[in-house]
Write a protein that holds these residues in place. Structure first.
Motif, short mmCIF file in Angstrom:
data_model
loop_
_atom_site.label_atom_id
_atom_site.label_comp_id
_atom_site.label_asym_id
_atom_site.label_seq_id
_atom_site.Cartn_x
_atom_site.Cartn_y
_atom_site.Cartn_z
N TRP A 149 -4.48 4.88 -15.29
CA TRP A 149 -4.28 5.50 -14.18
C TRP A 149 -3.51 4.58 -12.93
O TRP A 149 -3.09 5.29 -12.15
CB TRP A 149 -5.61 5.90 -13.44
CG TRP A 149 -6.57 4.86 -13.33
CD1 TRP A 149 -7.26 4.16 -14.22
CD2 TRP A 149 -6.68 3.93 -12.02
NE1 TRP A 149 -8.00 3.11 -13.67
CE2 TRP A 149 -7.70 2.96 -12.42
CE3 TRP A 149 -6.14 3.88 -10.86
CZ2 TRP A 149 -7.98 1.82 -11.57
CZ3 TRP A 149 -6.31 2.97 -10.03
CH2 TRP A 149 -7.29 2.09 -10.34
N SER A 193 0.52 5.43 -12.65
CA SER A 193 0.79 6.74 -11.93
C SER A 193 0.59 6.23 -10.52
O SER A 193 1.09 6.85 -9.50
CB SER A 193 -0.02 7.95 -12.23
OG SER A 193 -1.30 7.65 -12.34
N GLU A 194 -0.57 5.68 -9.97
CA GLU A 194 -1.26 5.23 -8.68
C GLU A 194 0.03 4.30 -8.08
O GLU A 194 0.25 4.61 -6.91
CB GLU A 194 -2.56 4.68 -8.50
CG GLU A 194 -3.61 5.54 -8.94
CD GLU A 194 -3.75 6.59 -7.93
OE1 GLU A 194 -3.34 6.42 -6.81
OE2 GLU A 194 -4.10 7.89 -8.23
N ASP A 242 3.04 6.25 -7.15
CA ASP A 242 2.81 7.24 -6.11
C ASP A 242 2.87 6.39 -4.57
O ASP A 242 3.25 6.78 -3.56
CB ASP A 242 1.62 8.08 -6.30
CG ASP A 242 1.46 9.00 -5.08
OD1 ASP A 242 1.93 10.03 -5.07
OD2 ASP A 242 0.10 9.01 -4.36
N PHE A 243 2.09 5.38 -4.87
CA PHE A 243 1.96 4.53 -3.48
C PHE A 243 3.36 4.00 -3.09
O PHE A 243 3.50 3.92 -1.99
CB PHE A 243 1.07 3.39 -3.90
CG PHE A 243 0.86 2.28 -2.81
CD1 PHE A 243 0.18 2.76 -1.60
CD2 PHE A 243 1.46 1.17 -2.77
CE1 PHE A 243 -0.13 1.95 -0.76
CE2 PHE A 243 0.97 0.31 -1.82
CZ PHE A 243 0.38 0.42 -0.66
N ARG A 257 -4.13 1.31 -0.07
CA ARG A 257 -5.04 2.29 -0.76
C ARG A 257 -6.14 1.32 -1.63
O ARG A 257 -5.88 0.43 -2.20
CB ARG A 257 -4.29 3.10 -1.90
CG ARG A 257 -3.65 4.23 -1.04
CD ARG A 257 -2.90 4.97 -2.15
NE ARG A 257 -2.08 5.99 -1.66
CZ ARG A 257 -1.42 7.02 -2.30
NH1 ARG A 257 -1.46 7.00 -3.65
NH2 ARG A 257 -0.60 7.77 -1.54
N TYR A 261 -9.46 2.06 -4.45
CA TYR A 261 -10.08 2.53 -5.29
C TYR A 261 -11.33 1.65 -5.87
O TYR A 261 -11.34 0.48 -5.93
CB TYR A 261 -9.11 2.89 -6.63
CG TYR A 261 -7.89 3.51 -6.09
CD1 TYR A 261 -7.53 4.81 -6.01
CD2 TYR A 261 -6.67 2.55 -5.91
CE1 TYR A 261 -6.33 5.26 -5.66
CE2 TYR A 261 -5.46 2.92 -5.50
CZ TYR A 261 -5.46 4.25 -5.73
OH TYR A 261 -4.16 4.90 -5.17
#
Length: 641
Positions: free
Chosen positions: A81, A84-85, A88-89, A97, A99
């Motif tokens: 994951w 993709s993060e 996007d970031f 961000r 998590y």
């Protein structure tokens, strides 16, 4: 590299949080030892590491490059994951961000916190991402352990068996559990509004508080058999255990209230059994001698009644005296119902006949009128008519006493059955039900659980044995008794007696005159007066009679009669002999001499239930003292023929 950059890198290298610096195209530019160590634990492929123990934390050698190690790591799928993060970031306007993820490592699961921080140049342009990885596993494990501990404490606090409250030194309740609220009949939220004095009857409040304050000073203490005052003004018996607890900056007292009502009921039941046992011993001490005396009186009266020249007036007086003697027998029968030796002498009977006899006897003595109803097809039962008579008479008298000015007693006998799923207290099966209902004031609820206790009575000058006797008699008949009562609306007792499953044997013919016979009869009894009157009765019936005072003498007489060729047609043995061999032991020895001996057991009382189970002991029939000459003749005729 400037010195201040070296200082920054040195700080990063020593940071406990994993730090990874990524370029704009997500290539690693820096990886500190903490990140490398964490990622090696969660990697799925073998790593070029030399670990002394599989779970030992990884430590980089001084000459080992964390970035080189980072390139060797094949990350597990649980971190997919992150790609993709990161993408996007990079295209977002966010500066950071965060998590929290649970990921699988090679041994178990890890709880990690991943923070993405944007890297910019001096002009504020995006030049990469800083990834901070923090291992939350120890913290989560501690939190889970704390939650588990809290859950255990909560379960212990809200246990369904004991009420718990915490109080301060003044007795004010700080909090309590659900069981305490249930015991008091209030809500948990209401508990802090109370103090310890409000948990006891008003007359005990000052003593209650004084005792609690003393326990507060001592640190621990208990109070047994106290009363808890509920919100509905009822009371509940409790044991109380208290202990002083210190935590944080507080000192409180924990009080545990334990409901002991079930224990008290068991103790009361045991006390009831002890009373019945003592009553049985009393009965055993007097019943045998009393019935022997009655046997002598009844025997003499029945012999006198056989005189053909007896004047009508004298005959009438003797018959009344005979009835009085048989009623006197009921005094000992009442006590014998409580004893082991008072087991029912059962026979097949129909209650309708017994009821008519009872009503003829009792109705004239009652202030109330009896309304009696019984079907014509009433089923047979197996019961002791004397004991059952006593039970029903006691219920009728009890109903009559509940209406001092007189009233109506409804006496009903009927066939009934309890199905499997009836939910009734009485087990499934077929029964004959006897109902005795009055129109009195009812039984107070506080007395309802005690009405079957020996010696318990709410009436003046009463011994309190009537209902206790009824309960014992019905229980000894494998029956059941229930009670329904309403204030000012009367009480109804219902007796359930099991019906016979098999077809009853043909009833014996009722005789009113003595049956004469022939042969020799051996009578063994330790009472001289009984030997005298019963031997006279035997001779009056046409038999020859020999007597013995104890079992050894009876054996000698029986052997001599066998040797002389003049055997006895039957023997009558008293069951209990003071200081000598009784009837049961004598018969065991006698059957070794003559297995076909025709023996009859006779007694006014015995601790051994031989009278109820005489056939199992080798006897052919039974004679319960006192008995009339007609009964004696019937038993002798039945056994000999």
């Amino acid at each position: 590299m400037p010195n201040h950059l070296n200082d920054i890198i040195s700080v990063f290298d020593g940071a406990p949080t994993g730090i990874i610096l990524l370029s704009g195209d997500h290539r690693p530019e820096y990886c500190n030892p903490a990140a490398a160590s964490l990622l090696t634990d969660i990697a799925s492929a073998p790593l070029p590491l030399h670990l002394a123990e599989p779970r030992q934390p990884y430590h980089l050698d001084d000459n080992q490059d964390p970035l080189y190690l980072f390139h060797q790591i094949q990350l597990p799928s649980s971190l997919n994951w992150l790609d993709s993060e990161l993408e996007d970031f990079a295209h977002s306007t966010s500066s950071s961000r965060c998590y929290e993820k649970t990921i699988a490592d090679r041994y178990s699961h890890r709880h990690v916190q991943v923070t993405l921080q944007r890297r910019t140049d001096g002009a504020g342009r995006h030049r990469g991402t800083a990834v901070f990885i923090r291992d939350l596993t120890p913290q989560r494990l501690s939190e889970e352990a704390l939650r588990t501990l809290e859950e255990k404490c909560r379960i212990c606090f809200n246990n369904p068996f004991e009420g718990i409250v915490f109080t301060d030194m003044s007795g004010n309740i700080l909090e309590g559990n659900e069981k305490m609220a249930e015991m008091l009949g209030c809500s948990v939220a209401d508990l802090p509004k109370l103090d310890i004095r409000q948990l006891c009857p008003s007359e005990m409040q000052s003593e209650y508080l004084k005792r609690f304050q003393q326990i507060f000073q001592d640190g621990v203490g208990s109070m047994s058999s106290q009363w808890l005052r509920c919100r509905d003004h009822t009371t509940l018996p409790v044991d109380i255990d208290c202990s002083v607890l210190h935590y944080a900056d507080k000192t409180v007292m924990r009080c545990i209230f334990r409901d002991i009502s079930s224990r008290q009921r068991r103790e009361m039941e045991q006390l009831r059994l002890d009373k019945i046992d003592s009553l049985g011993r009393l009965a055993g001490g007097i019943a045998h001698d009393f019935n022997n005396i009655l046997t002598a009186i009844v025997g003499n009266i029945t012999l006198a009644l056989l005189d053909a020249d007896l004047k009508p007036f004298c005959k009438e007086r003797l018959q009344e005296a005979e009835k009085a003697c048989l009623r006197a027998q009921g005094l000992t029968q009442q006590l014998l119902a409580f004893t082991k030796g008072g087991e029912p002498l059962k026979q097949t009977l129909s209650l309708d006949v017994l009821m008519e006899q009872i009503l003829d006897e009792v109705s004239p003595e009652l202030k109330s009128r009896v309304n009696y109803a019984c079907p014509v097809d009433l089923k047979k039962i197996h019961a002791d008519p004397a004991q059952l008579r006593q039970a029903i008479v006691n219920l009728l008298i009890n109903a009559d006493q509940s209406m001092p000015q007189g009233g109506l007693i409804r006496l009903t006998v009927e066939n009934t059955s309890q199905p499997e799923d009836s939910g009734h207290l009485v087990p499934p099966g077929g029964y004959v039900k006897v109902s005795v209902a009055d129109q009195g004031g009812g039984i107070p609820m506080q007395h309802l659980s005690q009405i079957f206790d020996p010696y318990f009575s709410t009436k003046d000058m009463r011994h309190g044995l009537g209902l206790a006797m009824v309960h014992t008699i019905i229980k000894n008949h494998a029956g059941f008794i229930t009670v329904n009562t309403q204030p000012q609306a009367g009480t109804r007792f219902e007796i359930y007696l099991p019906t016979l499953n098999a077809a009853p044997p043909a009833p014996e013919s009722v005789i009113s005159q003595p049956i004469r016979g022939q042969g020799r009869i051996l009578l063994m009894d330790d009472e001289a007066i009984i030997r005298d009157i019963v031997s006279r009765m035997i001779r009056k019936l046409g038999y020859e009679a020999d007597v013995a005072a104890h079992g050894s003498e009876a054996l000698s007489l029986y052997q001599r009669a066998q040797q002389e060729g003049r055997p006895y047609a039957a023997v009558i043995f008293d069951l209990t002999v003071s200081g000598g061999m009784g009837g049961k032991e004598a018969l065991e020895k006698l059957r070794q001499i003559d297995p076909d001996v025709k023996a009859i057991v006779s007694s006014g009382y015995s601790d051994d239930p031989v009278m109820a189970n005489y056939e199992m002991c080798g006897f052919r029939s039974v004679l319960a003292k006192p008995y009339k000459i007609v009964e004696l003749s019937r038993v002798l005729h039945k056994v000999i023929n």
